[in-house]
Design an enzyme around this catalytic site. Structure first.
Site, mmCIF file in Angstrom:
data_model
loop_
_atom_site.group_PDB
_atom_site.id
_atom_site.type_symbol
_atom_site.label_atom_id
_atom_site.label_comp_id
_atom_site.label_asym_id
_atom_site.label_seq_id
_atom_site.Cartn_x
_atom_site.Cartn_y
_atom_site.Cartn_z
ATOM 1 N N CYS A 185 -6.163 -6.324 5.088
ATOM 2 C CA CYS A 185 -7.349 -6.195 5.955
ATOM 3 C C CYS A 185 -8.508 -7.027 5.437
ATOM 4 O O CYS A 185 -9.457 -7.302 6.161
ATOM 5 C CB CYS A 185 -7.823 -4.751 6.039
ATOM 6 S SG CYS A 185 -6.599 -3.533 5.585
ATOM 7 N N ASN B 134 -1.922 4.219 2.847
ATOM 8 C CA ASN B 134 -2.275 4.870 1.586
ATOM 9 C C ASN B 134 -2.060 6.381 1.653
ATOM 10 O O ASN B 134 -1.565 6.988 0.708
ATOM 11 C CB ASN B 134 -3.733 4.562 1.231
ATOM 12 C CG ASN B 134 -3.858 3.255 0.473
ATOM 13 O OD1 ASN B 134 -3.638 3.208 -0.731
ATOM 14 N ND2 ASN B 134 -4.166 2.180 1.178
ATOM 15 N N GLU C 180 9.928 -5.650 -4.388
ATOM 16 C CA GLU C 180 8.970 -6.341 -3.501
ATOM 17 C C GLU C 180 9.413 -7.797 -3.377
ATOM 18 O O GLU C 180 9.553 -8.487 -4.384
ATOM 19 C CB GLU C 180 7.557 -6.250 -4.072
ATOM 20 C CG GLU C 180 6.538 -7.178 -3.436
ATOM 21 C CD GLU C 180 6.428 -7.036 -1.907
ATOM 22 O OE1 GLU C 180 6.342 -5.903 -1.420
ATOM 23 O OE2 GLU C 180 6.445 -8.089 -1.216
ATOM 24 N N TYR D 71 -30.464 13.322 11.231
ATOM 25 C CA TYR D 71 -31.515 12.605 11.945
ATOM 26 C C TYR D 71 -32.650 12.219 11.008
ATOM 27 O O TYR D 71 -33.197 13.048 10.287
ATOM 28 C CB TYR D 71 -32.098 13.459 13.079
ATOM 29 C CG TYR D 71 -33.447 12.936 13.526
ATOM 30 C CD1 TYR D 71 -33.531 11.657 14.079
ATOM 31 C CD2 TYR D 71 -34.616 13.653 13.334
ATOM 32 C CE1 TYR D 71 -34.763 11.124 14.437
ATOM 33 C CE2 TYR D 71 -35.847 13.131 13.686
ATOM 34 C CZ TYR D 71 -35.917 11.864 14.235
ATOM 35 O OH TYR D 71 -37.126 11.342 14.580
ATOM 36 N N VAL E 112 15.317 -6.568 -0.833
ATOM 37 C CA VAL E 112 16.415 -5.657 -0.527
ATOM 38 C C VAL E 112 17.062 -6.165 0.757
ATOM 39 O O VAL E 112 16.381 -6.384 1.760
ATOM 40 C CB VAL E 112 15.913 -4.212 -0.394
ATOM 41 C CG1 VAL E 112 16.992 -3.308 0.179
ATOM 42 C CG2 VAL E 112 15.455 -3.708 -1.759
ATOM 43 N N ALA F 19 0.811 -1.233 0.000
ATOM 44 C CA ALA F 19 0.000 0.000 0.000
ATOM 45 C C ALA F 19 0.840 1.277 0.000
ATOM 46 O O ALA F 19 0.712 2.117 -0.903
ATOM 47 C CB ALA F 19 -0.948 -0.019 1.196
ATOM 48 N N ARG G 79 2.094 10.279 -11.068
ATOM 49 C CA ARG G 79 1.101 11.281 -11.454
ATOM 50 C C ARG G 79 1.720 12.675 -11.470
ATOM 51 O O ARG G 79 1.354 13.522 -12.270
ATOM 52 C CB ARG G 79 -0.079 11.277 -10.465
ATOM 53 C CG ARG G 79 -1.176 10.280 -10.802
ATOM 54 C CD ARG G 79 -2.437 10.543 -9.980
ATOM 55 N NE ARG G 79 -2.262 10.167 -8.579
ATOM 56 C CZ ARG G 79 -2.482 8.946 -8.101
ATOM 57 N NH1 ARG G 79 -2.882 7.978 -8.902
ATOM 58 N NH2 ARG G 79 -2.304 8.670 -6.829
#
Lengths: 453, 453
Positions: free
Chosen positions: B41, B305, B31, B426, B78, B7, B18
């Site tokens: 999660c 994130n 990774e 409400y 790594v 994440a 971006r």
């Protein structure tokens, strides 16, 4: 002395009684109706069949109030206020008895009356309001006599769309006729359009941009539909969901200050402006909108209860304030949830605010979680400062109450950029990893930046 | 260069991309695992059967990242950071190939590792973690081979209670063994007790105040339960739900600053303290708790994130900050929702805050509305000032996300008295006329007043 035995009045009475016992403070309340302290907001759900009976909507009966040392006189209408003489004139509706009663401190909680346009046929049998428990009972009686045909709902605000759901679930073919182009005029039209589309998908006929000009009647004088924009919409049942206006005839006659919306004007302690010993709260007052800085008329039970608390404290010698509202409202039509808070585009323009908008599509749960359904969030932020001005949400499960995050952010005067860092609850059954409100805040932040200086 | 492809790391990569195109910025990510950008999660819900397959939990595959111009090297670990030399040493796990690669800017997103106590039998077949997609797959494989017997879950935090639900719904007889007296140590014990009672009512056996001392094994060396507090809890399946700790061995070896919880310490821009061109985010960092003013370890995807966004902006020459957390977390066990934000009693004491508490029982909907179920809200407010310090909620439908109101109020530094006036949504299907959070705020306000000066 309290005029009006519903949410605001009886909350004030109860809070005053909590503050001072019967030896210290005498409390008399007049209510012209047959019920005290009931939830008018629950009527659509009672009609729909969600609520088993009328008594479930009554928070506290007259007997319960009396047991707490409040002299609640039911079916007794106050017909005149003599503010200078500190007395009210009342009339017992059952017996016709009349009299004057004096007070030291007066609480006006006269509520609202339904808007009832002066149309031909408006008073015909088969035309139903839904403001009082009596209205609800009459409508339920009509449903049981003539179930499952056609119904026309006039108006597509909160009451209108809730009644459309109720009648749809009762098996009626439902047409909603609305003067606005889209339902839910409390939303911007682009968000109202989403409600329109969803209602259509549910099988409700939504006729927008059309004024009802006549209630059609049959040979026996019974309502048989409405005429709107030159077209006839036949129905066995006509329900008026047009909304309410402040019931302030007594106050007006007594020379008390009224605002542009016809509601009483009070200070932060809910004291009527310029009148030391007169308080007012609930659906008969205007409230300060904290975002626009203007008075608004927001007849909602949740505000009425808060007003009552504040009035009860202050009138009994304590202290409380009602700072104002940010304009939060939530509702639903079947499984479609609708929420808003703060300013719409036209509200912002009306007070001279320049703004940017951002609209995002997200889901109420992680996208991979069962039941994740689309949710659209629209956010308004002030040009340059980036201050949050308003949020509107239309979506399914979990959409409505998400607006509370924006309500608190508005109250705190947050910018949309500050909102992007909010630590909102995340777990797959409850939210995507970026909560839809955060996604909207990020897009609004970018829009503020793109709009430059 | 990014170390860690989940994440935080891949959000940073995406945000940097971006901000700057491939001609301006080269992005390499390492990774060691087989998956990128996945929702850990979501694993309990995958195991429970709510989520149809592993790939649904993957937000973006390696191929998708590469298509956006990110050189993502999977299964490449790594093994050393040379911060002074601005290079990392890596090892391709499939081929054994090794090498050094230089960088201009480094992002550490090495995540967390499960706490795995050094117990006899802990590595036996039949003992399952639930941190990675591989863990989830192994557990699902085990369920399909040996369905519907007994399971022991070690730990009763978020992962533990979510796994208890998952296994219960898979037909297992579930025992949860927990070192704390009550489940959910992230709540005060009085609120944890409500979770305990509800889990027991669901048919889950909760054994609290007991340390697991051994994983029991059979003749073939397979796990057959656990021993805890001198008692044996036989089971065919043992699931470790003990939580995680920061994976910061590389950072520690490189001399980067770590906090009291073993996580990297950063500034508000997520830059590692004292290191101009090194950023860190996600489960390997500590974050500022805005309520206590102390660093905390809060491994949650939603923070990861946000960190990634901030890092990606800053590392690519833009600007962003992560101001900190207020400690919001939500979860559920079957239909019981659990939420918290801010400080528990012991957190407040630990930083020298004196406080009052208020606990109220309410419902998530109007009491007369179908499905209205009990909800308990506990609120902590500072003595004298009345500043909100924390909220815990345990209840059914609509309980969890109500905590967001308190999260915003904490961020804004509101008093509980100011909260009593909040304009929350409400309508009968969504809230009683007094939202449970407002009821708690009123009681907390009274408690602050009663505590006097």
């Amino acid at each position: 002395m309290i005029v009006g035995g519903d949410a605001a009045g009886m909350s004030a009475a109860s809070q005053a009684r909590r503050t001072k016992g019967p030896q210290e403070l005498e409390i008399t309340a007049f209510e012209r109706g047959r019920f005290s302290s009931y939830s008018a907001c629950g009527i659509p759900y009672w009609v729909a069949g969600d609520v088993s009976g009328r008594d479930r909507l009554i928070a506290r009966s007259p007997e319960e109030h009396r047991a707490r040392g409040i002299d609640l006189r039911m079916r007794t209408e106050v017909t005149e206020l003599d503010v200078a003489g500190r007395r009210v004139r009342w009339r017992a509706l059952e017996t016709g008895e009349e009299g004057w009663t004096g007070y030291d401190k007066l609480v006006l909680a006269t509520g609202a009356r339904p808007v009832r346009p002066p149309l031909p046929g408006i008073d015909a049998p088969g035309v139903h309001g839904v403001q009082t428990l009596g209205d609800g009972q009459a409508l339920l009686d009509a449903l049981s006599q003539e179930p499952g045909r056609r119904a026309v709902v006039v108006g597509a605000g909160y009451i209108g769309v809730e009644m459309a759901e109720a009648l749809l679930r009762r098996g009626y073919a439902v047409t909603v006729v609305n003067s606005g182009e889209q339902p839910m005029a409390t939303l911007d039209p682009d968000m109202g359009r989403l409600v329109h589309e969803a209602m259509t998908a549910m099988g409700i006929t939504v006729v927008g941009g059309t004024e009802v000009t006549e209630v059609l009647t049959d040979g026996e004088g019974r309502a048989r539909g409405v005429r709107a924009g030159g077209a006839d919409h036949p129905a066995e049942l006509v329900v008026l969901g047009i909304g309410v206006e402040p019931e302030t005839a007594l106050a007006r006659a007594a020379g008390l200050p009224l605002g542009a919306h016809g509601g009483l004007l009070t200070d932060l302690g809910m004291r009527v402006r310029g009148h030391e010993d007169v308080w007012a709260g609930g659906d008969c007052v205007e409230v300060l909108d904290l975002v626009s800085g203007r008075e608004r008329y927001v007849p909602l039970g949740t505000h009425a209860n808060k007003h009552g608390q504040v009035i009860g404290s202050n009138a009994a010698g304590g202290y409380g304030t009602f700072p104002g509202v940010v304009g939060t409202a939530v509702s639903k039509v079947c499984d479609l949830e609708i929420a808003r808070t703060g300013l719409r585009e036209k509200d912002a323009r009306a007070v001279g605010l320049r703004f940017v908008t951002a609209t995002v599509e997200s889901t109420g749960r992680a996208g991979y979680f069962p039941g994740a359904a689309p949710m659209t969030v629209k956010m308004l932020a002030e040009y340059r400062t980036g201050r949050l001005l308003g949020v509107q949400i239309v979506g399914r499960d979990g959409a409505a109450k998400r607006v509370d995050v924006a309500a608190v952010a508005l109250t705190a005067g947050m910018t949309v950029e500050a909102m992007t860092a909010l630590d909102l609850g995340y777990a797959p059954p409850f939210s995507p990893v970026w909560d839809p409100v955060l996604v909207a805040a990020r897009k609004a932040t970018a829009a503020v930046r793109a709009a430059g200086a």
